[in-house]
Write an enzyme that holds these catalytic residues in place. Structure first.
Site, mmCIF file in Angstrom:
data_model
loop_
_atom_site.group_PDB
_atom_site.id
_atom_site.type_symbol
_atom_site.label_atom_id
_atom_site.label_comp_id
_atom_site.label_asym_id
_atom_site.label_seq_id
_atom_site.Cartn_x
_atom_site.Cartn_y
_atom_site.Cartn_z
ATOM 1 N N PRO A 1 0.617 -1.144 0.041
ATOM 2 C CA PRO A 1 0.003 0.065 -0.231
ATOM 3 C C PRO A 1 0.889 1.440 0.059
ATOM 4 C CG PRO A 1 -0.855 -1.715 1.409
ATOM 5 C CD PRO A 1 0.432 -2.050 1.141
ATOM 6 N N TYR A 2 2.032 1.222 0.710
ATOM 7 C CA TYR A 2 2.934 2.561 0.711
ATOM 8 C C TYR A 2 3.130 2.769 -0.699
ATOM 9 C CZ TYR A 2 7.420 5.121 0.468
ATOM 10 O OH TYR A 2 8.164 5.929 0.602
ATOM 11 N N GLY A 3 3.703 1.703 -1.654
ATOM 12 C CA GLY A 3 4.323 1.892 -2.872
ATOM 13 C C GLY A 3 2.974 2.332 -4.012
#
Length: 322
Positions: A151-153
């Protein structure tokens, strides 16, 4: 020429303070916004003392849109450097909604506010995490495959598209800078306090008397450990300054790295040498899910479009920490 004033979000962070340091040295005024969730006010105090000037620090969450708008209304800004983000890959899997709020929604709202208040320049701190886990040993190109695995990316990739929309609006300019593995410091007071990055992790382990750990020693690389592109934080700050000072249009997405890879084992050995503990045994553990064997930057675009090249060697970056 009137003096430029830039708002730096995440301005008390590791990258934000390095950008502020360079912008001030270049004759710009900076106003900092930081929630102090990961940012540290002592870093800002160091800059105040170093440059012998008051530096405004607004303590607010990037999701507090009223507070953000009040800052933008309070004076005229030349541009925004947006470094505020949540950036722990593992945590993003546990808290995907919060990562979407902070990294994507807040960026979209900040861009709307910039447009509303006539701010024309926007520089976004993005990440090599947008490339995910490439199955090639070729350096990543900006127009190459994008397949974030966290989810960060994915939240950073979604935010990039909003930034590109803003930049492509006539009269606006800027870019998303995709950083690879950031290392080093301009001063001990500005050190990275992240628990995510390899060098601080290794130093933390050594300080506790623990052995450093290598996850995976059977990758198809020279020494079997993962290879990454480690770029000095002073080069990251310099890339922001070059982008801020660009007079013509620059590409909407630009990698910031060295174009050279170093393996996890090499990094650990450099750190051990720097602290005179080269005889320390290293623990070898199984691979972690999602770790690509090779993730390095193709840096041709930064060189041709901005005339930017990183100048610090990995050895200089490691030495700067001590």
């Amino acid at each position: 020429m009137t003096q430029e004033t830039w708002l730096i979000t995440g301005g008390a962070g590791y990258i934000g303070t390095h950008v502020a340091d360079l912008f001030i040295a270049d004759g710009k005024d900076v106003v900092l916004l930081d929630s102090l969730y990961q940012g540290l006010e002592p870093r800002v105090n160091y800059l105040r003392k170093k440059h012998n000037r008051e530096i405004a620090l607004h303590v607010a969450d990037i999701r507090d849109y009223t507070a953000v708008e009040n800052i933008l209304k309070s004076q005229t800004f030349t541009g925004i450097v947006h470094t505020a983000a949540l950036k722990a890959v593992g945590e993003s899997v546990e808290k995907p909604d919060e990562y979407k709020e902070v990294n994507f929604t807040a960026t979209a709202e900040l861009l709307k506010l910039a447009q509303k208040h006539g701010i024309k320049k926007f520089l976004f701190s993005s990440t090599a995490a947008v490339y995910g886990s490439p199955d090639t040993m070729e350096p990543c190109k900006e127009n190459g495959p994008l397949a974030p695995i966290s989810p960060y990316g994915s939240t950073k990739l979604d935010a990039e598209s909003k930034v590109s929309e803003f930049i492509n609006t006539p009269g606006n300019s800027g870019t998303s800078l995709r950083f690879f593995n950031v290392v080093g410091t301009a001063a001990h007071e500005l050190l990275d306090n992240s628990v995510e990055n390899l060098v601080p992790i290794v130093l933390g382990q050594l300080n506790k008397g623990e052995a450093p750990v290598i996850f995976g020693t059977d990758y198809p690389t020279t020494d079997g450990t993962c290879v990454r592109d480690y770029v000095d934080v002073r080069d990251i700050a310099a890339a922001h300054l070059v982008a801020a000072n660009a007079t013509g249009a620059i590409p909407p997405i630009i990698n910031v790295g060295t174009g050279r890879g170093a393996s996890v084992r090499e990094i650990i050995n450099l750190v051990l040498d720097a602290v005179n503990k080269s005889d320390t045994a290293v623990i070898e553990a199984p691979r972690r899910a999602g770790d690509p064997a090779f993730l390095c930057a193709n840096v041709d675009l930064a060189a041709t479009a901005m005339g930017f090249k990183s100048k610090y060697s990995l050895e200089e970056s490691i030495r700067s920490l001590f």
